[in-house]
Design a protein around this motif. Sequence first.
Motif, PDB file in Angstrom:
ATOM      1  N   ARG A 145       0.834  -1.194   0.000  1.00  0.00           N
ATOM      2  CA  ARG A 145       0.000   0.000   0.000  1.00  0.00           C
ATOM      3  C   ARG A 145       0.872   1.249   0.000  1.00  0.00           C
ATOM      4  N   TRP A 146       0.534   2.190  -0.861  1.00  0.00           N
ATOM      5  CA  TRP A 146       1.291   3.441  -0.891  1.00  0.00           C
ATOM      6  C   TRP A 146       0.991   4.236   0.376  1.00  0.00           C
ATOM      7  N   PRO A 147       1.997   4.892   0.927  1.00  0.00           N
ATOM      8  CA  PRO A 147       1.822   5.486   2.272  1.00  0.00           C
ATOM      9  C   PRO A 147       0.922   6.711   2.310  1.00  0.00           C
ATOM     10  N   ILE A 148       0.775   7.439   1.214  1.00  0.00           N
ATOM     11  CA  ILE A 148       0.021   8.688   1.230  1.00  0.00           C
ATOM     12  C   ILE A 148      -1.281   8.487   0.457  1.00  0.00           C
ATOM     13  N   THR A 149      -2.382   8.837   1.086  1.00  0.00           N
ATOM     14  CA  THR A 149      -3.696   8.728   0.444  1.00  0.00           C
ATOM     15  C   THR A 149      -4.174  10.113   0.039  1.00  0.00           C
ATOM     16  N   VAL A 150      -4.498  10.256  -1.219  1.00  0.00           N
ATOM     17  CA  VAL A 150      -5.040  11.502  -1.753  1.00  0.00           C
ATOM     18  C   VAL A 150      -6.493  11.223  -2.136  1.00  0.00           C
ATOM     19  N   SER A 151      -7.403  11.687  -1.315  1.00  0.00           N
ATOM     20  CA  SER A 151      -8.828  11.409  -1.558  1.00  0.00           C
ATOM     21  C   SER A 151      -9.374  12.352  -2.618  1.00  0.00           C
ATOM     22  N   PRO A 152     -10.215  11.843  -3.513  1.00  0.00           N
ATOM     23  CA  PRO A 152     -10.825  12.733  -4.511  1.00  0.00           C
ATOM     24  C   PRO A 152     -11.829  13.667  -3.859  1.00  0.00           C
ATOM     25  N   LEU A 153     -11.887  14.866  -4.358  1.00  0.00           N
ATOM     26  CA  LEU A 153     -12.828  15.846  -3.840  1.00  0.00           C
ATOM     27  C   LEU A 153     -14.196  15.644  -4.481  1.00  0.00           C
ATOM     28  N   SER A 154     -15.173  16.288  -3.884  1.00  0.00           N
ATOM     29  CA  SER A 154     -16.531  16.178  -4.414  1.00  0.00           C
ATOM     30  C   SER A 154     -16.595  16.767  -5.814  1.00  0.00           C
TER      31      SER A 154
ATOM     32  N   PRO B 256     -10.463  29.983 -12.203  1.00  0.00           N
ATOM     33  CA  PRO B 256      -9.163  30.181 -11.534  1.00  0.00           C
ATOM     34  C   PRO B 256      -9.267  30.214 -10.014  1.00  0.00           C
ATOM     35  N   GLN B 257     -10.285  30.842  -9.475  1.00  0.00           N
ATOM     36  CA  GLN B 257     -10.403  30.942  -8.027  1.00  0.00           C
ATOM     37  C   GLN B 257     -10.703  29.588  -7.392  1.00  0.00           C
ATOM     38  N   CYS B 258     -11.492  28.767  -8.067  1.00  0.00           N
ATOM     39  CA  CYS B 258     -11.764  27.421  -7.547  1.00  0.00           C
ATOM     40  C   CYS B 258     -10.500  26.565  -7.580  1.00  0.00           C
ATOM     41  N   LEU B 259      -9.672  26.715  -8.627  1.00  0.00           N
ATOM     42  CA  LEU B 259      -8.405  25.992  -8.672  1.00  0.00           C
ATOM     43  C   LEU B 259      -7.522  26.363  -7.495  1.00  0.00           C
ATOM     44  N   ALA B 260      -7.516  27.638  -7.136  1.00  0.00           N
ATOM     45  CA  ALA B 260      -6.698  28.085  -6.003  1.00  0.00           C
ATOM     46  C   ALA B 260      -7.255  27.583  -4.680  1.00  0.00           C
ATOM     47  N   ASP B 261      -8.571  27.585  -4.525  1.00  0.00           N
ATOM     48  CA  ASP B 261      -9.170  27.190  -3.248  1.00  0.00           C
ATOM     49  C   ASP B 261      -9.079  25.686  -3.010  1.00  0.00           C
ATOM     50  N   SER B 262      -9.165  24.873  -4.080  1.00  0.00           N
ATOM     51  CA  SER B 262      -9.199  23.413  -3.922  1.00  0.00           C
ATOM     52  C   SER B 262      -7.843  22.752  -4.071  1.00  0.00           C
ATOM     53  N   GLY B 263      -6.806  23.502  -4.331  1.00  0.00           N
ATOM     54  CA  GLY B 263      -5.492  22.891  -4.506  1.00  0.00           C
ATOM     55  C   GLY B 263      -5.314  22.235  -5.857  1.00  0.00           C
ATOM     56  N   GLY B 264      -5.987  22.719  -6.873  1.00  0.00           N
ATOM     57  CA  GLY B 264      -5.796  22.204  -8.225  1.00  0.00           C
ATOM     58  C   GLY B 264      -6.785  21.157  -8.663  1.00  0.00           C
TER      59      GLY B 264
ATOM     60  N   THR C 153     -20.064  29.415  -7.428  1.00  0.00           N
ATOM     61  CA  THR C 153     -19.471  29.912  -6.185  1.00  0.00           C
ATOM     62  C   THR C 153     -18.989  31.344  -6.316  1.00  0.00           C
ATOM     63  N   HIS C 154     -18.327  31.649  -7.405  1.00  0.00           N
ATOM     64  CA  HIS C 154     -17.714  32.964  -7.574  1.00  0.00           C
ATOM     65  C   HIS C 154     -18.445  33.829  -8.594  1.00  0.00           C
ATOM     66  N   GLY C 155     -19.441  33.281  -9.312  1.00  0.00           N
ATOM     67  CA  GLY C 155     -20.234  34.077 -10.220  1.00  0.00           C
ATOM     68  C   GLY C 155     -19.477  34.620 -11.404  1.00  0.00           C
ATOM     69  N   VAL C 156     -18.493  33.879 -11.909  1.00  0.00           N
ATOM     70  CA  VAL C 156     -17.706  34.315 -13.065  1.00  0.00           C
ATOM     71  C   VAL C 156     -17.874  33.303 -14.180  1.00  0.00           C
TER      72      VAL C 156
ATOM     73  N   TRP D 227      -2.491  23.127 -11.398  1.00  0.00           N
ATOM     74  CA  TRP D 227      -2.875  24.478 -11.817  1.00  0.00           C
ATOM     75  C   TRP D 227      -1.866  25.109 -12.776  1.00  0.00           C
ATOM     76  N   ILE D 228      -0.791  24.379 -13.097  1.00  0.00           N
ATOM     77  CA  ILE D 228       0.208  24.864 -14.044  1.00  0.00           C
ATOM     78  C   ILE D 228      -0.119  24.320 -15.427  1.00  0.00           C
ATOM     79  N   CYS D 229      -0.174  25.195 -16.408  1.00  0.00           N
ATOM     80  CA  CYS D 229      -0.511  24.768 -17.769  1.00  0.00           C
ATOM     81  C   CYS D 229       0.605  23.893 -18.319  1.00  0.00           C
ATOM     82  N   PRO D 230       0.306  22.633 -18.688  1.00  0.00           N
ATOM     83  CA  PRO D 230       1.357  21.724 -19.158  1.00  0.00           C
ATOM     84  C   PRO D 230       1.540  21.731 -20.672  1.00  0.00           C
ATOM     85  N   GLN D 231       0.764  22.535 -21.375  1.00  0.00           N
ATOM     86  CA  GLN D 231       0.821  22.503 -22.829  1.00  0.00           C
ATOM     87  C   GLN D 231       2.121  23.129 -23.329  1.00  0.00           C
TER      88      GLN D 231
END
Length: 583
Positions: free
Chosen positions: A32-41, A136-144, A160-163, A190-194
């Motif tokens: 089992r990998w030691p770090i669990t990253v749970s998906p957000l809603s 953009p604001q949701c990306l910042a608030d949720s950690g990407g 949420t932000h009305g944009v 949140w970094i553009c990989p293109q």
Amino acid sequence: MQPNASPTSRPDRHRPAAPPLRGMAGGYDISRWPITVSPLSDELPVSWLWRVANRYGMTSAATLAALGLPQVNASVPRLETYLRRHADALTAALGTQPYAADEALSRHEALEVELERYAVDYRIGRLPAATIRFCPQCLADSGGAWLRSWRRRTPASCPTHGVQLLVRCPECGAVPFSRSIWMTAATPAWICPQLAVQQPPSRRRRNRCGYDLRQAPTSPLGALEADTLDRLSTSAEAAAAHSLEPVDVAGFGVTARDRLDAIFELIDEDLDLTQVLAPDATGRDRLLSSARLAFEVLDQPTAHAAADIADRHGLLDPNCRHTPIVTDARARRRPHNPLLAAIRLRSLEDVLSPTAQLTFRLASSMPRYPEPIPRCRAEEIRSWPGQVPLEAIPQVLWPGTLTPWIEDNDIPARSAAAMLLAKIGSTRAWSLIALDLGLPAAFATTPSALVTRMRRDGTWRALLRALEDLATNLADSPPPIDYSARRWAAAPALIEKAVQSIKTDAAPRIMVDRDRLAGLLWQTYTGGDARYHPDYGTDAPLEAWNASRTHDAQVAELVERAGEELHRLAGHPDYGPLEWRPP
């Protein structure tokens, strides 16, 4: 001298079994990998994979390889299918998976699902793929985290932000996740990989964009646009609920799905859904403007008011494919929305021809087009839905059915009325109706003459409503007689055998002419009139029937006995009574 054999290769020497792995007391699983990253809603599975890879300092492709999964380089929908197929392996290694147990559709996803369903049902062609937008604001608030509600074909806003949700990176102009190059990026989500616009001359190295999407400029959504998007989402949510509760629109009661399809049809007629669902701002503005126009048409209280608004903006064109005014087979080639069809047809009911009034059932509470052609072989179709089956219509309409307008002794008018009944909701040609009813080919012009006479007398509208009521009653309570099968089965040779087989000694006081009795049997068995049969046709009354009015019951008994024998000889085309009349 021969060397000694290896101890492990000697078959006579016992090899001890390898000791089994010993479980630790704490229950620690070393796989089992030691770090669990749970998906957000509401998070996209590819977004969760990217965040897991970034947490371990790897690329998404390297993460899948470390998990023992075959490397995949595919589009986002195929990658999500791939992750779902390996959901158990992801759960065992990472402690969680990117899919919830029950994924209920949100109101935004309902609009996308209903749009895909509409494109299939109405055969408008393939829609462009959904675009993953972002706030953009949701990306910042949720950690990407990239949300599922951001994957849209239609314009969208952040609740949420009305944009307005952004479609492209402001730096390189690329659409996020449009290429699989993001799987080889070891950067936060949140970094553009293109790839950057400017590249070095050497092909050994390619520069990435690297723009921080959290810093992308946004613009607020206008109140008018927000209201239009909210109404679209609400209509889609009601349609996805599959409710059969009627909704009052322009004076007609329809389902929520028919109302939503009417909105899509109006947008498609005004623009072109296959062309306007583009991820740029121009397409968004045009789509919302057309949607507001569709709501303006459908918000009218009556069909005539809705048609006036549609005519003002060039919608519901009778020459267009959405609401065409044609009475031939072209009306069946494409499904038509029942709400828009009723609005268009009701607004033109005073100018349409009698044939169109019958075909479109204008005497009903909701006019409609003939049903579209089903996707099956023609020989598998017994009768088209939405029209009176020919097997339920006799050659001469039942006496007393239309007595206020047509007398029982007017046999040509009753035959013409039978043809009018067969035309209700149908695109059959008059000549084909006459052929199937066993009428002469020249009789195809008789219905037009009857309609002309009644329009001159002012009784056509009343007759049209009576025919519509009769068609509705026959659909609810079909006759137990297959008149079409009987017309084909009642061959003159079989009728002659049936008449010759019965004995007339039971009625010695009646002088029965067997030829006339054969004609009487044919018209009783098929619901027709002998004057339209080439073998029994005559202008004189049938002698067997009119020999003596006191002996009608005895003649009827002879016909009943001959009919039973004809049933047997014809192979029982139906099991109904010899005669039947609507209740």
